[in-house]
Design an enzyme around this catalytic site. Structure first.
Site, short mmCIF file in Angstrom:
data_model
loop_
_atom_site.label_atom_id
_atom_site.label_comp_id
_atom_site.label_asym_id
_atom_site.label_seq_id
_atom_site.Cartn_x
_atom_site.Cartn_y
_atom_site.Cartn_z
N SER A 1 48.31 36.28 31.14
CA SER A 1 47.81 37.28 30.19
C SER A 1 48.63 38.57 30.22
O SER A 1 48.57 39.37 29.29
CB SER A 1 46.34 37.59 30.48
OG SER A 1 46.19 38.06 31.81
N CYS B 1 38.75 30.78 28.95
CA CYS B 1 39.84 30.68 29.92
C CYS B 1 39.49 29.54 30.84
O CYS B 1 38.33 29.40 31.25
CB CYS B 1 39.98 31.99 30.70
SG CYS B 1 41.12 31.90 32.11
N THR B 2 40.47 28.70 31.18
CA THR B 2 40.16 27.51 31.97
C THR B 2 39.67 27.85 33.37
O THR B 2 39.06 27.02 34.04
CB THR B 2 41.38 26.57 32.06
OG1 THR B 2 42.51 27.30 32.56
CG2 THR B 2 41.71 25.99 30.70
N ASP C 1 49.24 25.49 34.25
CA ASP C 1 48.55 26.77 34.04
C ASP C 1 49.29 27.79 34.90
O ASP C 1 50.15 27.42 35.70
CB ASP C 1 47.08 26.62 34.49
CG ASP C 1 46.22 27.85 34.22
OD1 ASP C 1 46.68 28.73 33.47
OD2 ASP C 1 45.10 27.92 34.75
N CYS D 1 45.67 26.09 29.75
CA CYS D 1 45.57 27.55 29.77
C CYS D 1 45.40 28.03 28.34
O CYS D 1 46.22 27.71 27.47
CB CYS D 1 46.84 28.14 30.38
SG CYS D 1 46.98 29.93 30.20
N ASN D 2 44.34 28.77 28.08
CA ASN D 2 44.09 29.28 26.73
C ASN D 2 45.17 30.26 26.28
O ASN D 2 45.65 30.19 25.15
CB ASN D 2 42.73 29.98 26.68
CG ASN D 2 41.57 29.02 26.69
OD1 ASN D 2 41.06 28.64 25.64
ND2 ASN D 2 41.15 28.61 27.86
N THR D 3 45.55 31.18 27.17
CA THR D 3 46.54 32.20 26.81
C THR D 3 47.85 31.56 26.38
O THR D 3 48.42 31.90 25.34
CB THR D 3 46.78 33.16 28.00
OG1 THR D 3 45.54 33.73 28.39
CG2 THR D 3 47.75 34.27 27.62
#
EC number: 5.1.1.3
Length: 265
Positions: free
Chosen positions: A42, A184-185, A9, A73-75
């Site tokens: 981000s 988001c984590t 991340d 990590c979502n992004t």
């Protein structure tokens, strides 16, 4: 064999995913990299995210035979998965906003996506909403501030309540919002604070358990009869700054033996 799992991340938010996986697979060998030289993701371009993902995985894979990589990590996950899967043979698991379970559980069909600006704006997320939440109103908040607040909480144990309220203020008076996706984590680490500030929200959807189940399904873990050598859990960062030693203590508290600089030279 102990499977070796790398999670990465831009910060320490991915530890929420690590924690969920570790509860399912307590005997796996864990490596964790936080790419603090490029924090927060981000604010980075898609090309930079892809380049960093490949560099990080390649460098760690040179030293440690990896059985799986989890992009915690979502992004990053909305961008880098195809590039990683094309380059590496081991399974790559991503973290994407839990649109589908949120749409299924919401009784008012009004859900909130709390994520980074990068995640909220990605076409991939729009596709998930179109596919799984077509019958829902999806309110979105894209925030880098909340990521920073969580990193601060990890370091100090404190949350700036005023700044947190500023982030989610528009939802505090929302008449029908009953489900919030923690997209988001980092955000599960302030779930308790969010629950207090959003008492009308019944469900906070955290992706950790779903990812842990996916990882477990992809790996067949066997516990060795004898302790294996050179299988210490190790954390990596990509920049040494004034927070290095504080972060090392934090990572040790999470079960990592030490924190090392990942040197790309």
């Amino acid at each position: 064999m102990k499977p070796t799992i790398l999670l990465y991340d831009s910060g320490m938010g991915g530890l929420t995913i690590y924690d969920a996986i570790r509860q399912t697979l307590p005997n796996a060998h864990y490596l964790y990299c936080f790419d603090n030289a490029y924090f927060p993701y981000s604010e980075r371009s898609e090309n930079v995210l892809i380049e960093q993902a490949v560099k990080i995985v390649q460098k760690i894979a040179e030293k440690y035979p990896l059985d799986m990589v989890v992009v915690a990590c979502n992004t990053a996950s909305t961008v880098v998965l195809p590039a990683l899967r094309e380059k590496f043979a081991f399974p790559i698991v991503g973290t994407v906003p839990a649109i589908k379970p949120a749409a299924a559980i919401s009784q008012t069909k009004t859900i909130g996506l709390l994520a980074t600006k990068g995640t909220v704006e990605r076409p991939y997320v729009a596709e998930l909403i179109e596919k799984y939440a077509k019958d829902c109103i999806v309110e979105k908040i894209g925030t880098t501030t909340l990521v920073e607040l969580v990193e601060e909480k990890i370091r100090t144990g404190q949350v700036d309540q005023e700044r947190l309220i500023e982030v989610i203020a528009e939802w505090q008076t929302h008449p029908t919002l009953d489900t919030v996706i923690l997209g988001c984590t980092h955000f599960p680490l302030v779930k308790q604070e969010l629950q207090q500030l959003l008492p009308n929200v019944k469900y906070f959807i955290d992706p950790g358990n779903g990812i842990a189940n996916r990882v477990s399904a992809l790996l067949s873990e066997s516990v060795p009869e004898e302790p294996e050598q050179n299988k210490e859990n190790i954390a990596f960062c990509t920049k040494i700054d004034e927070e290095f030693f504080k972060r090392e203590v934090i990572m040790q508290q999470w079960g990592f033996k030490r924190l090392e600089l990942l040197n790309f030279l």
